[in-house]
Scaffold this active site. Structure first.
Site, PDB file in Angstrom:
ATOM      1  N   TYR A   3       5.895 -35.942   0.980  1.00 13.19           N
ATOM      2  CA  TYR A   3       7.303 -35.639   0.729  1.00 13.19           C
ATOM      3  C   TYR A   3       8.091 -36.920   0.481  1.00 13.19           C
ATOM      4  O   TYR A   3       7.879 -37.944   1.126  1.00 13.19           O
ATOM      5  CB  TYR A   3       7.922 -34.884   1.906  1.00 13.19           C
ATOM      6  CG  TYR A   3       7.402 -33.475   2.101  1.00 13.19           C
ATOM      7  CD1 TYR A   3       6.625 -32.842   1.134  1.00 13.19           C
ATOM      8  CD2 TYR A   3       7.697 -32.762   3.263  1.00 13.19           C
ATOM      9  CE1 TYR A   3       6.153 -31.551   1.324  1.00 13.19           C
ATOM     10  CE2 TYR A   3       7.228 -31.472   3.459  1.00 13.19           C
ATOM     11  CZ  TYR A   3       6.454 -30.874   2.493  1.00 13.19           C
ATOM     12  OH  TYR A   3       5.993 -29.596   2.680  1.00 13.19           O
ATOM     13  N   SER A  11       8.730 -21.104   2.361  1.00 15.04           N
ATOM     14  CA  SER A  11       9.519 -20.401   1.344  1.00 15.04           C
ATOM     15  C   SER A  11       9.932 -19.015   1.818  1.00 15.04           C
ATOM     16  O   SER A  11       9.677 -18.014   1.156  1.00 15.04           O
ATOM     17  CB  SER A  11       8.757 -20.295   0.020  1.00 15.04           C
ATOM     18  OG  SER A  11       9.619 -19.891  -1.030  1.00 15.04           O
TER      19      SER A  11
END
Length: 322
Positions: A53, A211
């Site tokens: 990330y 998600s």
């Protein structure tokens, strides 16, 4: 804040997991620190990240932001159950990716340096590596656990048979194996109900959905797009594909008196297999929205209605056989 054990482990984690994927590139470092402080104040003790990330700001940048936050002291590190991941390539060199013993150990040490910590509570395989045997993967993990650098091991994006293979291989070595699995799971994406959730229940593996709002489709996207807000072409195509169901969903959320995003996260919290959905805010407002979901109660009739709008799956083989 309510807490639950992570899978079959004795580790207590909050029912929401703070996803940090946006920190350091979409969310400035100072704002990221404020969001983490607020999450901790609200009782969120489960933070998730990954070594890759940072993206536009450079791989590893998000872990560095966590490191500067931990460096402020105030018992931040001691209060947080810290999860990160290994798999994705950190350079163009061949051994800086996937799940070889070499990469697992070296990537862990690099994550520890970036996050300015002595240990990682939950070290996760970001994706399955079909070319590396579980014996090699567990050898590396056993080394890290023996050294006190890692406490628990989890997976992400693994199929049911891979979870089974992993934990059977670990059992042969008298090792704990996987205690969690991060899966793509939300009202629109329910494929894990076929085999992953039953396998996880069998092996005592906690499910951490990523998600939870289907990339924003469950966050009131029709009001946003029909109201004139700009959306990329891919999002518009997804909206049109699911428009009939989304229209029913947003209408039902209005009947319930809750924002669609809150209902989407709350639905996951009502699923027995789920430990903690990952809420990945870019802003403080988005974090506050995720926290509101904790107060949304969905009765049996509401859950049945959501299943009508977004049909799920029965566990295999009952879904497709007698």
């Amino acid at each position: 804040m309510d807490y639950t054990h992570l899978g079959r482990s004795g580790l207590s984690v909050s029912r929401l997991c703070l996803g940090t994927m946006n920190f350091g590139w979409k969310t400035e470092e100072g704002d990221s620190h404020e969001i983490m402080d607020r999450a901790l104040t609200e009782g969120v003790n489960f933070f998730d990240t990954a070594n890759v990330y940072g993206f536009d700001a450079g791989k590893g940048r998000t872990e560095e932001v966590l490191g500067t936050w931990f460096g402020q002291g105030g018992e931040r590190r001691g209060k947080v159950v810290l999860a990160t991941k290994v798999y994705g390539g950190m350079s163009d060199w061949p051994n800086d990716t996937f799940l070889s013993a070499r990469n697992i150990v070296r990537a862990c040490e690099a994550s520890l340096r970036r996050m300015r910590t002595d240990w990682i509570d939950l070290y996760q395989f970001h994706h399955v590596d079909l070319r590396t045997p579980w014996e090699e993967i567990w050898q590396a993990c056993e080394t890290l656990v023996a050294q006190g650098k890692v406490l628990y091991i989890g997976s992400s994006n693994h199929a049911a048979w891979q979870i089974a293979a992993a934990n059977e291989a670990a059992a042969r070595r008298n090792f704990q194996g996987l205690v969690s699995e991060q899966s793509h799971y939300n009202l629109l994406t329910r494929h894990v109900e076929l085999e992953v959730l039953p396998a996880a229940a069998h092996y005592g593996v906690g499910i951490i959905p990523w998600s939870p709002l289907a990339g924003g489709l469950l966050a009131g996207v029709l009001e946003q797009t029909d109201g004139g807000r700009r959306n990329d072409e891919r999002t518009q195509k997804r909206v049109e594909k699911h428009r009939p169901a989304l229209e029913q969903y947003e209408g039902f959320c209005r009947e319930l008196g809750h924002a669609p995003a809150d209902v989407g996260v709350a639905w996951l919290l009502h699923q027995p297999a789920v430990t903690a959905p990952i809420v990945g805010p870019r802003t403080m407002e988005q974090l506050e929205g995720g926290l509101r979901a904790l107060d949304v109660e969905l009765d049996a009739a509401a859950l049945d209605r959501l299943d009508e709008i977004f049909p799920g799956y029965r566990a295999a083989p009952m879904e497709y056989a007698w």
